[in-house]
Design a protein around this motif. Structure first.
Motif, PDB file in Angstrom:
ATOM      1  N   GLU A  81       0.834  -1.206   0.000  1.00 51.43           N
ATOM      2  CA  GLU A  81       0.000   0.000   0.000  1.00 51.43           C
ATOM      3  C   GLU A  81       0.869   1.257   0.000  1.00 51.43           C
ATOM      4  O   GLU A  81       0.612   2.216  -0.751  1.00 51.43           O
ATOM      5  CB  GLU A  81      -0.919  -0.015   1.224  1.00 51.43           C
ATOM      6  N   THR A  82       1.908   1.247   0.823  1.00 50.91           N
ATOM      7  CA  THR A  82       2.792   2.404   0.929  1.00 50.91           C
ATOM      8  C   THR A  82       3.539   2.652  -0.380  1.00 50.91           C
ATOM      9  O   THR A  82       3.688   3.796  -0.815  1.00 50.91           O
ATOM     10  CB  THR A  82       3.801   2.185   2.071  1.00 50.91           C
ATOM     11  N   ASP A  84       2.619   1.835  -3.431  1.00 50.64           N
ATOM     12  CA  ASP A  84       1.689   2.356  -4.439  1.00 50.64           C
ATOM     13  C   ASP A  84       1.539   3.866  -4.302  1.00 50.64           C
ATOM     14  O   ASP A  84       1.536   4.599  -5.305  1.00 50.64           O
ATOM     15  CB  ASP A  84       0.325   1.683  -4.310  1.00 50.64           C
TER      16      ASP A  84
END
Length: 248
Positions: A81-82, A84
């Motif tokens: 997530e980070t 992205d």
């Protein structure tokens, strides 16, 4: 010249550099049982980055410890997530993003070989190599392109033990860039092997110019000996690092 090198430990015969196995792509960082690409490494560092890390002298070990802290907090899912979100950030608009990408490059470069640590060659070391090369004996050679310049640096670096090149690099950086060399162990070699200060300055200016030169790595094996490695892939902005200080 042989007498000068008598005090320098020789490279053990048969000590060959071996590329680290298991890496994800040409440069990656092993941490927390994973192999992170450079962008994942930069994204993780960005999560725990603060201005206290934006100092020239931060060690690679300190960066790796910081990365370990980040991975403990993020975990694999958090890293995806980070990364992205981080990948959409511009290094020019956000200087701290650019700093993290260069830090990630440093970490990836450091894990290039088995049983060794690697770093980018300093500008002083590269200038010393260039000054010791055939370029030094052909004053009419003119300005070289990036690849030719890199070949000349490697040629000159091969003329002396790698440990000598490291010492020469510290002395050149102290003399021409006022970077302190507390050990002072390269000064006497500098005077003897690079007596033409004007030519050395010319070589230093070439290395520090805007030409992106693919400089080889300086490698320190686990037994404490130095070797010259291959040139790594370019760093952020398709450029190779040429720091004034050795970034171990």
């Amino acid at each position: 010249m042989a007498a000068l090198f008598a005090q320098v430990p020789a490279r053990p015969r048969g000590a060959l550099l071996v590329r680290r196995a298991g890496g994800a792509g040409p440069l990656s960082v092993p941490v927390a049982g994973m192999e992170l690409c450079r962008e994942e490494t930069a994204a993780a560092l960005f999560e725990v980055y603060s201005d206290e890390y934006a100092v020239p002298g931060i060690s690679t070990d300190a960066l790796y410890a910081l990365l370990g802290t980040a991975m403990t907090e993020l975990g694999p899912a958090g890293l995806v997530e980070t990364t992205d979100a981080f990948s959409g950030l511009d290094s020019v608009e956000f200087p701290e993003v650019g700093a993290c990408r260069w830090y990630a490059y440093r970490l990836a470069v450091s894990f290039s070989y088995e049983g060794a640590r690697s770093r980018c060659m300093t500008a002083g070391e590269a200038a010393a190599g260039l000054a010791l090369s055939g370029y030094a004996r052909n004053p009419g050679a003119g300005r070289l392109d990036a690849r030719s310049l890199a070949r000349q640096v490697r040629e000159g670096a091969a003329r002396v033990p790698a440990a000598v090149l490291v010492r020469l690099g510290r002395a050149v950086s102290e003399d021409l860039a006022r970077i302190p060399d507390p050990q002072g162990s390269g000064a006497w070699l500098h005077r003897r092997l690079l007596p033409d200060r004007q030519h050395t300055r010319h070589c230093f200016d070439l290395i520090r110019s805007n030409v992106p030169v693919p400089l080889p790595l300086v490698v320190r094996t686990d037994d404490g000996t130095y070797q010259i490695g291959a040139a790594p892939p370019p760093g952020p902005g398709n450029r190779w690092a040429r720091p004034l200080r050795a970034q171990w």
